[in-house]
Write a protein that holds these residues in place. Sequence first.
Motif, PDB file in Angstrom:
ATOM      1  N   THR A  65     -44.906  16.648  -6.602  1.00 42.58           N
ATOM      2  CA  THR A  65     -43.704  17.478  -6.570  1.00 42.58           C
ATOM      3  C   THR A  65     -42.760  16.913  -5.507  1.00 42.58           C
ATOM      4  O   THR A  65     -43.059  15.892  -4.892  1.00 42.58           O
ATOM      5  N   SER A  66     -41.671  17.621  -5.256  1.00 42.32           N
ATOM      6  CA  SER A  66     -40.737  17.192  -4.217  1.00 42.32           C
ATOM      7  C   SER A  66     -41.170  17.661  -2.834  1.00 42.32           C
ATOM      8  O   SER A  66     -40.542  17.306  -1.837  1.00 42.32           O
ATOM      9  N   GLU A  70     -41.699  23.263  -3.624  1.00 44.35           N
ATOM     10  CA  GLU A  70     -41.727  23.187  -5.085  1.00 44.35           C
ATOM     11  C   GLU A  70     -43.137  23.418  -5.616  1.00 44.35           C
ATOM     12  O   GLU A  70     -43.325  24.094  -6.639  1.00 44.35           O
ATOM     13  N   GLY A 201     -39.414  14.817   0.903  1.00 40.55           N
ATOM     14  CA  GLY A 201     -39.038  14.690  -0.500  1.00 40.55           C
ATOM     15  C   GLY A 201     -40.191  14.468  -1.447  1.00 40.55           C
ATOM     16  O   GLY A 201     -39.972  14.252  -2.641  1.00 40.55           O
ATOM     17  N   VAL A 202     -41.430  14.539  -0.941  1.00 42.94           N
ATOM     18  CA  VAL A 202     -42.586  14.390  -1.830  1.00 42.94           C
ATOM     19  C   VAL A 202     -43.733  15.265  -1.323  1.00 42.94           C
ATOM     20  O   VAL A 202     -43.939  15.421  -0.124  1.00 42.94           O
ATOM     21  N   ARG A 227     -44.364  19.009 -14.354  1.00 40.10           N
ATOM     22  CA  ARG A 227     -43.253  18.726 -13.450  1.00 40.10           C
ATOM     23  C   ARG A 227     -42.407  17.598 -14.033  1.00 40.10           C
ATOM     24  O   ARG A 227     -42.688  16.423 -13.807  1.00 40.10           O
ATOM     25  N   SER A 232     -40.442   9.112  -7.514  1.00 39.20           N
ATOM     26  CA  SER A 232     -40.027   7.995  -6.676  1.00 39.20           C
ATOM     27  C   SER A 232     -41.263   7.238  -6.209  1.00 39.20           C
ATOM     28  O   SER A 232     -42.018   7.754  -5.370  1.00 39.20           O
TER      29      SER A 232
END
Length: 368
Positions: A65-66, A70, A201-202, A227, A232
């Motif tokens: 996920t981010s 999330e 961000g992850v 998802r 990335s």
Amino acid sequence: MTYLDYQATTPLAPEVAAAMVDAMDRFGNPNSAHRYGRQAASDVELVRERVHGTLGIQSGRIVFTSGATEALNLAIVGAARAAPPSRRRIVTIATEHAAVLDTVLSLRHEGFEPVVLPVDANGLVDLDIASAAIDARVALLVVMHVNNEIGVIQPFAALSEIALDAGVPVLCDAAQSFGRLMLPPADMVALSAHKIHGPKGVGALWLRDGFEIAPVLHGGGQEQGLRPGTLSPMLCAGFGVAAELAKGRGDADLIHVRALWERALALFPGWTLNGASDHRYHGNLSIRRDGLDAARLISDVRDVAISVGSACASGSGRPSHVLRAIGLTDAEAKSTLRIGFGRYTTIEELEQAARAIVAAAEGQRIVA
């Protein structure tokens, strides 16, 4: 400047930065069928194995996920929507992160009843109260393992046993404990990379084998249909190295953090600790001093990065819901500082920062 806000985020590990730079050259979409895509997909699967290995649970699956927010949204809403019609309650605790509380409360619009359990002055839930609330009407129990504001550890194993007896699945918010402490039994676990010296961000959601939830987002079959969106590989690479470092350095990190904790307690005589003194992660020091204006102190001590509580609620002007839940008055909550330290904090840095904080606090008293 001395960084002492490890609960908000952690410094990027040098090994993580190097891995991310290296991954930038492999720019393929992990879902593409050509060589660039296959290389990116292979890299992502290696990271999945590394994160899973650090989790310490052999079975189950990892969904990227981010971040933990999330992952928590996906887990809570997905589990609620997949629950049978007879289970329309979601149980959680008053000191949970806003990512949990706000999501649970939002489900009222879908016919679910939030049940928010109180905590005592130590920040711990009463097991008798929890047992009375967790029954056959409950779709999900959501519990934070280590609290992000006061560092206390909930009696997770006992709560999981209560939930198991009632047939209630359990979601663990492990954003503050993954890679640091052994995780408790759960059906789902939310993880974050940037709390363990990885990139922002992850994050990920771990799900037990056989446990199914409904997708919340739509638009592609990526990440096992739960998802959608292109991952990335660069962020994933950083997450994987951070997880592997946490696994390899876990014992040393805990020893270091305990030494910092013991030194920190001696550096703040006369200050009051928020939360339990024993059931806690020692990298989180939440303390208060009567009459202190914590927000002003943070502004005065510009060479030390500390906070008054959750970074997510910073600037709201409202007293922390966590501190109010443990019985603090608004004045006591506004006199609280959160000092967070970890792998890259030195004793010397901690001592220097403490001197500056104590001097600024004393300065407020003199002026008053």
